[in-house]
Motif scaffolding. Structure first.
Motif, PDB file in Angstrom:
ATOM      1  N   THR A 249       2.175  42.475 -56.441  1.00 34.48           N
ATOM      2  CA  THR A 249       1.157  43.304 -56.751  1.00 34.48           C
ATOM      3  C   THR A 249       1.298  44.508 -55.814  1.00 34.48           C
ATOM      4  N   GLY A 250       2.273  44.510 -54.916  1.00 34.23           N
ATOM      5  CA  GLY A 250       2.247  45.831 -54.117  1.00 34.23           C
ATOM      6  C   GLY A 250       1.654  45.265 -52.497  1.00 34.23           C
ATOM      7  N   THR A 252       1.468  44.619 -48.762  1.00 32.95           N
ATOM      8  CA  THR A 252       2.622  44.472 -47.738  1.00 32.95           C
ATOM      9  C   THR A 252       2.812  43.297 -47.172  1.00 32.95           C
ATOM     10  N   ALA A 284       9.943  42.287 -53.046  1.00 36.46           N
ATOM     11  CA  ALA A 284       9.202  43.014 -53.328  1.00 36.46           C
ATOM     12  C   ALA A 284       9.412  44.355 -54.090  1.00 36.46           C
ATOM     13  N   ARG A 285      10.980  44.766 -53.320  1.00 38.28           N
ATOM     14  CA  ARG A 285      11.500  46.010 -54.142  1.00 38.28           C
ATOM     15  C   ARG A 285      12.182  45.487 -55.623  1.00 38.28           C
ATOM     16  N   HIS A 288       9.099  45.671 -57.751  1.00 40.64           N
ATOM     17  CA  HIS A 288       8.491  47.074 -58.089  1.00 40.64           C
ATOM     18  C   HIS A 288       9.421  47.609 -59.125  1.00 40.64           C
ATOM     19  N   ARG A 289      10.831  47.415 -58.907  1.00 38.07           N
ATOM     20  CA  ARG A 289      11.629  48.020 -59.692  1.00 38.07           C
ATOM     21  C   ARG A 289      11.735  47.534 -61.142  1.00 38.07           C
TER      22      ARG A 289
END
Length: 305
Positions: A249-250, A252, A284-285, A288-289
């Protein structure tokens, strides 16, 4: 440049790939609610995973031995693995580098399909040994090939997903009177539910045993017999799975670690890499991609009557 130099570069690339771990991807097909997809490429060493969903996993390449439900099963290319919510699956040996892809269905999707088909609920999968349920395995392979294209969700793809889930439920589930919650020792079931409800809190073994209604010595033995790992390792798997959802969800890494009850981001990094074979940042990357939110309304998944 000589052939020796080419071989040297290829060897270096393979070593780097092994050091970086397998390539792990997650995505949600747009327009299909209740479904997410994960893919692991070039797995050369044992990994373990906790499942929050029902999973239909196709082995696309390679072969490995995996522990689940008290036994070790060998799966190879063309094979089918099925997962239930709350389970931990552990690879104990990789015979040849494995590439696999899985479809994770939410419980409400699977339970509704099972109700429609007359399959006993809660749904309990049986081990799919080589040669068993060939049509389910073939449909799952075709479904994953279509999902891997990551194109628009067509009616044909939706129909293939539904057909695959229907065949798995019809041929790979326990149809007798004994249900999954009756099969599992009551103390283990209560302990597992307690850990899921208190994932972000400090949990003592005495408190867990008291809630489960068993002394801690018998509880640990029964827990390992049923799930293959002791309660605290199960809790770690659960925390990593929850952290992965938050990272997607973004959130950290530091915030995700705190939210699931881990000491700090370095502890999350260590457990994440050990269990999933990838760092939290890389995971996470990737999410998100690949995940592109859309306002389009999903068609949902329904099982034909």
């Amino acid at each position: 440049m000589g052939r020796g130099s080419v071989r040297a570069r290829e060897g270096t690339a393979r070593r780097r790939a092994r050091e970086d771990g397998p390539r792990i991807e997650h995505w949600r097909p747009e327009g299909m609610e209740g479904l997410r997809v994960f893919r692991v490429e070039d797995m050369t060493g044992p990994l373990s995973s906790y499942s929050e969903y029902y999973g239909v996993v196709s082995i696309l390449q390679g072969a490995c031995d995996g522990w689940c439900r008290g036994a070790v099963h060998t799966v190879a290319a063309g094979g089918l693995k099925l997962k239930e919510p709350g389970e931990v699956h552990r690879h104990v040996r990789v015979h040849a580098p494995v590439t696999l892809q899985g479809a994770a269905f939410t419980a409400d999707v699977v339970e509704e399909a099972a109700r429609t088909l007359g399959v006993p609920r809660p749904v309990h999968f049986v081990p799919v040994e080589p040669g068993r349920a060939p049509r389910a395995a073939a449909l799952a392979t075709a479904m994953h090939a279509a999902l891997a294209a990551r194109g628009p969700v067509t009616r044909e793809l939706e129909a293939l997903v539904i057909e695959t889930l229907t065949e798995v439920l019809a041929t790979c589930t326990e149809r007798g009177e004994v249900r999954v919650h009756e099969r599992a020792p009551r103390a283990v079931r209560r302990a597992r539910e307690y850990l899921r409800a208190h994932v972000s809190e400090p949990v003592t073994l005495d408190a867990l045993a008291a809630h489960a209604g068993a002394d801690k010595f018998h509880l640990i033995r029964a827990f390992r017999a049923e799930l293959g790992i002791p309660p605290y390792e199960y809790l770690t798997h659960l925390r990593v799975a929850r952290a992965a959802e938050l990272l997607a969800t973004g959130m950290t890494g530091a915030a995700a670690a705190h939210a699931v009850g881990l000491f700090d981001e370095s502890q999350l990094h260590r457990h994440f890499r050990r269990i999933l074979g990838v760092t939290p940042g890389r995971f996470a990357r990737t999410m998100h991609r690949q995940h592109r939110p859309s306002g389009a309304r999903g068609s949902g998944l329904a099982c034909p009557a």
